[in-house]
Structures are given as structure tokens and as C-alpha cells.
Enzyme design. Sequence first.
Site, short mmCIF file in Angstrom:
data_model
loop_
_atom_site.label_atom_id
_atom_site.label_comp_id
_atom_site.label_asym_id
_atom_site.label_seq_id
_atom_site.Cartn_x
_atom_site.Cartn_y
_atom_site.Cartn_z
N HIS A 133 14.86 -52.33 6.82
CA HIS A 133 15.30 -51.15 7.57
C HIS A 133 14.30 -50.02 7.37
CE1 HIS A 133 17.22 -51.40 3.61
NE2 HIS A 133 17.04 -50.08 3.51
N ASP A 179 22.74 -43.21 8.68
CA ASP A 179 22.98 -43.65 7.30
C ASP A 179 24.35 -43.11 6.85
OD1 ASP A 179 20.88 -44.64 4.83
OD2 ASP A 179 22.77 -43.69 4.24
N ILE A 180 25.10 -43.93 6.16
CA ILE A 180 26.45 -43.56 5.73
C ILE A 180 26.42 -42.48 4.64
CG2 ILE A 180 26.79 -45.25 3.86
CD1 ILE A 180 29.53 -45.89 5.20
N HIS A 205 13.98 -46.10 7.27
CA HIS A 205 14.69 -44.82 7.20
C HIS A 205 13.88 -43.77 7.95
CE1 HIS A 205 17.23 -45.63 3.45
NE2 HIS A 205 16.30 -46.55 3.28
N ASN A 265 11.80 -49.26 1.89
CA ASN A 265 11.82 -49.64 0.47
C ASN A 265 11.71 -51.16 0.36
OD1 ASN A 265 12.19 -46.99 -0.55
ND2 ASN A 265 14.37 -47.09 -0.06
N GLN A 304 15.29 -50.35 -2.86
CA GLN A 304 15.96 -51.14 -1.82
C GLN A 304 17.30 -51.64 -2.34
OE1 GLN A 304 13.79 -54.59 -0.33
NE2 GLN A 304 15.17 -54.83 1.42
#
Length: 113
Positions: free
Chosen positions: A99, A31-32, A101, A86, A93
Site C-alpha cells: 500500500h 486510513d482508519i 500512503h 513501508n 509495515q
Amino acid sequence: METNCLFCKIIAGEIPADKLYEDDEILAFRDIAPQAPVHFLVIPKKHIKGPAAVTSEDDKLIGKIMRIGNELAAKEGIDQYRVVFNNGEQAGQSVFHIHMHILGGRSMQWPPG
Ligand code: 5GP
Ligand code: ZN
């Protein structure tokens, strides 16, 4: 490939990502904006807009996402972690390509805010 989908662009290589795993069906990347010492996302290459858009056709794919996430968590050295999907803006979301997490490496509170 859905035009204007950030994660489809990452899959296509148009936007760089720190990839942890890739095969013909699945991609995993960090994750960024990590919310824990380990925080990565596991996504299908198929564009599915979110958990509520999953159909019986995706049963195996979603199971594989879970398995790959678990294997990557082990590789990252965490055996305790949180798994989050989410669905919808109200749930948090922000990218409308499903996706999973995985977050770990710190203690967490329940329930989430
Ligand atoms: P959501 O809020 O939709 O459940 O999760 C989307 C996640 O994608 C967020 O945790 C956010 O930090 C991450 N994210 C957004 N843009 C990018 C990006 O360009 N690259 C990566 N690696 N992660 C991103
Ligand atoms: Zn997409």
C-alpha cells in the site's frame, strides 16, 4: 484474494472502507487512523505482500498507483504531501498487502522516526 489479508477483505467488500477511488486494478481509501489531515492508502487489487515482492510484471501497476495517488491528492486539495511505502515490520509495515500512503495537510519532519 489472499485469505486472512485485511486489504483483500476490503477489496472484496467484506470490511467497509471510506473509498476515494476504485477501478479494476486499484482501490484507494482513507486510513482508519489518519496521521495527517489528509491520509489515504492506494493499493493494487492484486495481492502483493510488500514493496520487496514487486516484480517486472508490476511495473505499470506501481506507476499507476503513483499517478492515481497524485490525482487524489489534488482532489483532496493538497499539492504538498509525503508518499510512504513501508517494507517489513521494522520499517513499520503492519498490513502485508502493498500500500502507498499519501499524507498531507500539515508540516512534517525529516527524517522520520
Ligand atoms: P502500514 O503500517 O502497514 O504501512 O500501514 C497500514 C495502515 O493501514 C495503517 O496506517 C493503518 O492505520 C491502516 N489500517 C489498518 N487497518 C485498517 C482498516 O481496517 N481500514 C483502514 N481504512 N485502514 C486500516
Ligand atoms: Zn491482500
